[in-house]
Design a protein around this motif. Structure first.
Motif, PDB file in Angstrom:
ATOM      1  N   ALA A 251      22.577  -2.071 -16.281  1.00  0.00           N
ATOM      2  CA  ALA A 251      21.411  -1.796 -15.416  1.00  0.00           C
ATOM      3  C   ALA A 251      21.839  -1.792 -13.951  1.00  0.00           C
ATOM      4  O   ALA A 251      21.420  -0.930 -13.164  1.00  0.00           O
ATOM      5  N   ARG A 255      21.776   1.324 -11.251  1.00  0.00           N
ATOM      6  CA  ARG A 255      21.104   1.176  -9.936  1.00  0.00           C
ATOM      7  C   ARG A 255      22.048   1.565  -8.804  1.00  0.00           C
ATOM      8  O   ARG A 255      21.680   2.280  -7.872  1.00  0.00           O
ATOM      9  N   GLY A 308      15.446   3.157 -19.960  1.00  0.00           N
ATOM     10  CA  GLY A 308      14.861   2.132 -19.085  1.00  0.00           C
ATOM     11  C   GLY A 308      15.746   1.850 -17.867  1.00  0.00           C
ATOM     12  O   GLY A 308      15.254   1.690 -16.747  1.00  0.00           O
ATOM     13  N   TYR A 309      17.072   1.805 -18.072  1.00  0.00           N
ATOM     14  CA  TYR A 309      17.975   1.562 -16.922  1.00  0.00           C
ATOM     15  C   TYR A 309      17.777   2.676 -15.887  1.00  0.00           C
ATOM     16  O   TYR A 309      17.768   2.426 -14.684  1.00  0.00           O
ATOM     17  N   ARG A 311      15.077   4.670 -15.497  1.00  0.00           N
ATOM     18  CA  ARG A 311      13.741   4.579 -14.878  1.00  0.00           C
ATOM     19  C   ARG A 311      13.713   3.474 -13.833  1.00  0.00           C
ATOM     20  O   ARG A 311      13.281   3.678 -12.698  1.00  0.00           O
ATOM     21  N   ASP A 312      14.245   2.294 -14.201  1.00  0.00           N
ATOM     22  CA  ASP A 312      14.199   1.145 -13.281  1.00  0.00           C
ATOM     23  C   ASP A 312      15.005   1.425 -12.017  1.00  0.00           C
ATOM     24  O   ASP A 312      14.706   0.893 -10.951  1.00  0.00           O
TER      25      ASP A 312
END
Ligand SMILES: C[S@@+](CC[C@H](N)C(=O)[O-])C[C@H]1O[C@@H](n2cnc3c(N)ncnc32)[C@H](O)[C@@H]1O
Length: 337
Positions: A251, A255, A308-309, A311-312
């Motif tokens: 994650a 980012r 999810g990684y 999207r976040d």
């Protein structure tokens, strides 16, 4: 329940799992003995094989029986014929010869039979797992195995991803540089940076030099979990290494990729991911449990987790697709312009 629909429960499937290692051993022995190469070069009967391999008729018969039952070859009137995949990948001297790749994890066999101990060990796992204390020599031998398969995967990547509008690619954990080399060859306007551990970038330099793309592909020795990423890249790729790390690490990488990309840039994550119901692909689950063997904190991630990684991290236009059926998925996200 009718007779037809009643499920038969027996030990067949469990026996298959219990003895699956025998199939690996047969494949490795066939590769060692160059069985498929001999057949392709004319030793296509058991008698001829016995002379070519200099082993007894009984041993040849046993090996051929196993190869026939594994559908690695067929027999017609005593004449042996390699199966299509054995013929393409296991006949020496062909550019497609893939024995290095297929025996890539052979040295790990004893460790796999210590899996129970690895799972119950109280020794804390390390972050880099199998890459702790990697030497240049080990990296050279490792990537002698990954280069040809990586080049095949890179061809697939550059065919399905249009990089004609991109300038600079960052290849995270790029290994031999296979993807970067292939990408700059296909897209003349593109340059690339291979970020990998320092012993690996020494080896990547050799592949880059041999491919004559030193002016377009450079290396960045470092650790992608902590080394700052260049901030002038408009496409980032990370292929075949996500199972080495746990959720929080992946994650964070996603980012940091989002932060590093120029506006409108894109990130491609190609990896062994599980379906969301975790019912497969088996290969992804096995790479994941392999991280117990390697004493790292890695695991198989699901498609849902991977999305999810993205999207976040703030990516848009997130899509996913099968990259290689039964093993690799491909997740893509674009940074807002
Ligand atoms: C299976 S190889 C894949 C190489 C390449 N992406 C390909 O598909 O051909 C995994 C690569 O990830 C690199 N790697 C693993 N952890 C890393 C880290 N923390 N920082 C940089 N590279 C790393 C390894 O050194 C290795 O070269």
């Amino acid at each position: 329940m009718s007779k037809e629909t009643r499920e038969t429960i027996d030990t067949t499937r469990l026996q298959r799992f219990a003895r699956a290692y025998c199939e690996s051993a047969v494949l490795f022995a066939a590769i060692d003995l160059e069985l498929f190469t001999h057949v392709a070069r004319g030793a296509d009967t058991e008698d001829k094989l016995a002379s070519a391999l200099d082993i007894s008729g009984l041993r040849v018969e046993r090996l051929v029986n196993a190869a026939l039952a594994m559908k690695l070859m067929s027999i017609d009137g005593g004449t042996l014929r390699n199966a299509a995949d054995a013929s393409r990948y296991l006949v020496k001297g062909q550019p497609t010869y893939a024995a290095d790749w297929l025996t890539f994890t052979r040295a790990d066999v004893p460790k796999w039979f210590q899996l129970t101990e690895a799972l119950t060990s109280h020794q804390p796992p390390s972050v880099l797992g199998m890459y702790d204390d990697l030497t240049v020599e080990q990296a050279r031998s490792y990537h002698a195995s990954t280069y040809s398969i990586g080049t095949g995967a890179a061809r697939r990547f550059t065919k399905r991803v249009d990089l004609s509008g991109r300038r600079r690619l960052l290849d995270l954990g790029g290994g031999s540089g296979a993807y970067s080399i292939q990408a700059v060859k296909m897209y003349p306007q593109l340059s690339a940076i291979v970020l990998d551990l320092p012993p690996v970038t020494e080896v990547a330099k050799e592949y880059i030099r041999d491919a004559n793309v030193e002016d377009r592909v450079s290396v960045l020795p470092g650790d992608f979990t902590s080394t700052p990423f260049p901030d002038d890249v408009d496409v980032v790729l990370m292929a075949s290494n996500m199972a080495l790390y746990e959720e929080a690490v992946i994650a964070d990488i996603v980012r940091r990729v989002h932060d590093a990309l120029v506006p409108g840039g894109e990130f491609h994550l190609v990896g062994e991911m599980l379906d969301d119901d975790r019912g497969g692909p088996l290969d992804a689950a096995l790479w994941g449990i392999g991280e117990a063997v390697n004493h790292s904190r890695g695991k198989a991630h699901t498609i849902g987790q991977s999305l999810g990684y993205f999207r976040d991290a703030g990516f848009n236009k997130i899509t996913h697709s099968v990259f290689v059926s039964g093993t690799l998925y491909h997740v893509v996200g674009v940074k807002n312009s």
